[in-house]
Write a protein that holds these residues in place. Structure first.
Motif, mmCIF file in Angstrom:
data_model
loop_
_atom_site.group_PDB
_atom_site.id
_atom_site.type_symbol
_atom_site.label_atom_id
_atom_site.label_comp_id
_atom_site.label_asym_id
_atom_site.label_seq_id
_atom_site.Cartn_x
_atom_site.Cartn_y
_atom_site.Cartn_z
ATOM 1 N N LEU A 127 41.885 49.598 54.810
ATOM 2 C CA LEU A 127 40.713 48.754 54.595
ATOM 3 C C LEU A 127 40.431 48.610 53.100
ATOM 4 C CD1 LEU A 127 38.193 47.214 55.514
ATOM 5 C CD2 LEU A 127 37.039 49.415 55.849
ATOM 6 N N ALA A 128 40.546 49.716 52.359
ATOM 7 C CA ALA A 128 40.339 49.673 50.909
ATOM 8 C C ALA A 128 41.357 48.751 50.243
ATOM 9 C CB ALA A 128 40.424 51.083 50.335
ATOM 10 N N THR A 129 42.590 48.776 50.727
ATOM 11 C CA THR A 129 43.635 47.900 50.182
ATOM 12 C C THR A 129 43.312 46.437 50.467
ATOM 13 O OG1 THR A 129 45.293 49.634 50.510
ATOM 14 C CG2 THR A 129 46.098 47.382 50.199
ATOM 15 N N GLN A 130 42.831 46.144 51.673
ATOM 16 C CA GLN A 130 42.447 44.768 52.015
ATOM 17 C C GLN A 130 41.318 44.278 51.111
ATOM 18 O OE1 GLN A 130 42.359 45.641 56.580
ATOM 19 N NE2 GLN A 130 42.482 43.427 56.355
ATOM 20 N N ILE A 131 40.350 45.152 50.835
ATOM 21 C CA ILE A 131 39.242 44.773 49.958
ATOM 22 C C ILE A 131 39.762 44.461 48.560
ATOM 23 C CG2 ILE A 131 37.156 45.645 48.823
ATOM 24 C CD1 ILE A 131 36.598 47.236 51.417
ATOM 25 N N TRP A 132 40.660 45.308 48.057
ATOM 26 C CA TRP A 132 41.251 45.071 46.732
ATOM 27 C C TRP A 132 41.967 43.730 46.702
ATOM 28 C CZ3 TRP A 132 41.423 47.375 41.923
ATOM 29 C CH2 TRP A 132 42.416 46.938 41.062
ATOM 30 N N GLU A 133 42.710 43.425 47.737
ATOM 31 C CA GLU A 133 43.481 42.176 47.778
ATOM 32 C C GLU A 133 42.580 40.948 47.824
ATOM 33 O OE1 GLU A 133 45.958 42.844 51.163
ATOM 34 O OE2 GLU A 133 47.510 43.907 50.016
ATOM 35 N N GLN A 134 41.396 41.076 48.432
ATOM 36 C CA GLN A 134 40.468 39.938 48.479
ATOM 37 C C GLN A 134 39.947 39.594 47.091
ATOM 38 O OE1 GLN A 134 39.788 37.906 51.008
ATOM 39 N NE2 GLN A 134 41.233 39.066 52.265
ATOM 40 N N ALA A 135 40.011 40.558 46.162
ATOM 41 C CA ALA A 135 39.519 40.326 44.798
ATOM 42 C C ALA A 135 40.571 39.684 43.908
ATOM 43 C CB ALA A 135 39.062 41.647 44.185
ATOM 44 N N ASP A 136 41.788 39.539 44.411
ATOM 45 C CA ASP A 136 42.873 38.986 43.605
ATOM 46 C C ASP A 136 42.553 37.555 43.178
ATOM 47 O OD1 ASP A 136 45.410 38.963 42.402
ATOM 48 O OD2 ASP A 136 46.249 37.890 44.124
ATOM 49 N N GLY A 137 42.585 37.311 41.875
ATOM 50 C CA GLY A 137 42.318 35.987 41.333
ATOM 51 C C GLY A 137 40.847 35.641 41.206
ATOM 52 N N LYS A 138 39.956 36.534 41.640
ATOM 53 C CA LYS A 138 38.512 36.272 41.564
ATOM 54 C C LYS A 138 37.970 36.752 40.211
ATOM 55 C CE LYS A 138 38.837 34.926 45.828
ATOM 56 N NZ LYS A 138 40.255 35.271 45.997
ATOM 57 N N GLN A 139 37.073 35.950 39.637
ATOM 58 C CA GLN A 139 36.564 36.248 38.302
ATOM 59 C C GLN A 139 35.125 36.741 38.297
ATOM 60 O OE1 GLN A 139 38.633 36.232 35.691
ATOM 61 N NE2 GLN A 139 40.233 35.644 37.149
ATOM 62 N N ASN A 140 34.455 36.655 39.447
ATOM 63 C CA ASN A 140 33.066 37.128 39.496
ATOM 64 C C ASN A 140 32.744 37.591 40.908
ATOM 65 O OD1 ASN A 140 31.989 34.733 41.068
ATOM 66 N ND2 ASN A 140 32.698 33.669 39.212
ATOM 67 N N SER A 141 31.593 38.279 41.031
ATOM 68 C CA SER A 141 31.224 38.885 42.315
ATOM 69 C C SER A 141 30.902 37.840 43.377
ATOM 70 C CB SER A 141 30.020 39.815 42.120
ATOM 71 O OG SER A 141 28.906 39.098 41.621
#
Length: 348
Positions: free
Chosen positions: A292-306
């Protein structure tokens, strides 16, 4: 020791049948068009021959090398060979076929140790050189607990196939004072509520919502325990047997869509980010789940803000977890700190 090589399925070559001129040719005298029909059939024959050549070329290609993992039962067993799975449930089915017991008997698996070591749990990925140890259901026990504090002191995880179990017990907590409750115990019921099939966050939420002062009955199932004398010592039995797979830096990753793929191990910054995300999951939700932690990290890929990160979470399967805005901001803070190297600097 005997190997369960019967699991390795033979690749069957399909019979290739092609049309012949006699099958496709239909002689007719109408309007004297017999010859054009012959020409048409000649073209069909040429196409058939081309297809035949193509089919034979495909059939002659060497098959891709299968990934095969070594496996033993944690309480003691011969070594089995496991292959042909793409997710945890399929892995359990293959193991149960190998040892001839129901897949529902499996509580969880550890990697490279027969001990109930929660740091070695098989989660969403397996190293290509990992040795799988299977922990089966053992003795059931029911324990009555008075919730004298707001929290019981449990960290919950699950096996990805319907069983939630205890991954950590907080020192000095209510549960820590009950010697019959151990790390690795499967939580089967709370009072009359059957928890089989529930995810870890659902079980953690249920325990958290039990009011202080209430008395609850917890039914647990501990892993099967037995002697380990019939298991021979393992000294990397796969070393040198698989050219191209022995780097130790690749893993078989189970994806949320039911597929799996070979990936390189996470980079230093990524791994530190995932570890800190997992710590937030434990602090906020009482669960521990590296996948689950890995999936969360992957969702942030390419994102520049919260805000973009929160939108990505909402548009994914992670929406079901119901993360609050405050928790999303905490997650984003950990991710940006890991990216910039601040967490690496803190841990060095």
């Amino acid at each position: 020791m005997p190997l369960f090589s019967s699991l390795l399925k033979n690749v069957k070559r399909e019979d290739i049948s092609t049309p012949t001129a006699n099958n496709n040719y239909k002689e007719t005298e109408v309007n004297n068009k017999k010859e054009p029909i012959k020409k048409q059939n000649g073209a069909q024959n040429r196409n058939a021959n081309n297809n035949l050549d193509s089919g034979l070329a495909m059939a002659e290609q060497p098959p891709k090398q299968k990934l095969v993992f070594h496996c033993q039962q944690a309480q003691g067993s011969p070594t089995g060979l496991i292959s042909g799975f793409s997710n945890v449930k399929e892995l359990y089915e293959k193991i149960s076929e190998c040892y001839d017991f129901p897949p529902e008997d499996i509580l969880y698996c550890t990697l490279n140790t027969h001990k109930v070591d929660m740091t070695k749990l098989l989660g969403g990925q397996i190293g290509l050189e990992d040795f799988i140890f299977v922990h089966r259901k053992g003795r059931a026990k029911e324990i009555e607990i008075t919730k004298t504090e707001d929290a019981l002191g449990l960290t919950i995880t699950d096996n990805g196939a319907g069983y939630a179990f205890i991954k950590r017990i907080k020192e000095g907590s209510i549960i820590d004072g009950i010697e019959y409750i151990q790390v690795g115990d499967h939580i089967e019921k709370i009072d009359n509520i059957n928890l089989i099939g529930r995810r870890h966050f659902e079980v953690a939420k249920l325990l958290k919502e039990i009011p202080k002062g209430a008395v609850l009955t917890m039914r647990l199932v501990e892993p099967l325990k037995a002697g380990f004398s019939n298991i021979e010592a393992r000294s990397n039995p796969r070393k040198g047997k698989k050219p191209g797979y022995g780097t130790g830096k690749e893993t078989l990753r189970f994806k949320a869509n039911g597929k799996c793929q070979i990936q390189e191990e996470p980079s230093g910054a990524m791994q530190i980010g995932i570890d800190n995300i997992n710590q937030l999951l434990e602090n906020f939700m009482g669960i521990n789940d590296s996948e689950l932690a890995t999936q969360i990290w992957e969702q942030a890929d390419g994102k520049q803000n919260s805000m973009d990160f929160a939108e990505a979470i909402d548009n994914s399967d992670l929406e079901d977890f119901g993360f609050t805005d405050d928790f999303i901001i905490e997650l984003w803070g950990v991710i940006t700190d890991a990216r910039s190297g601040r967490l690496i600097h803190k841990t060095s």
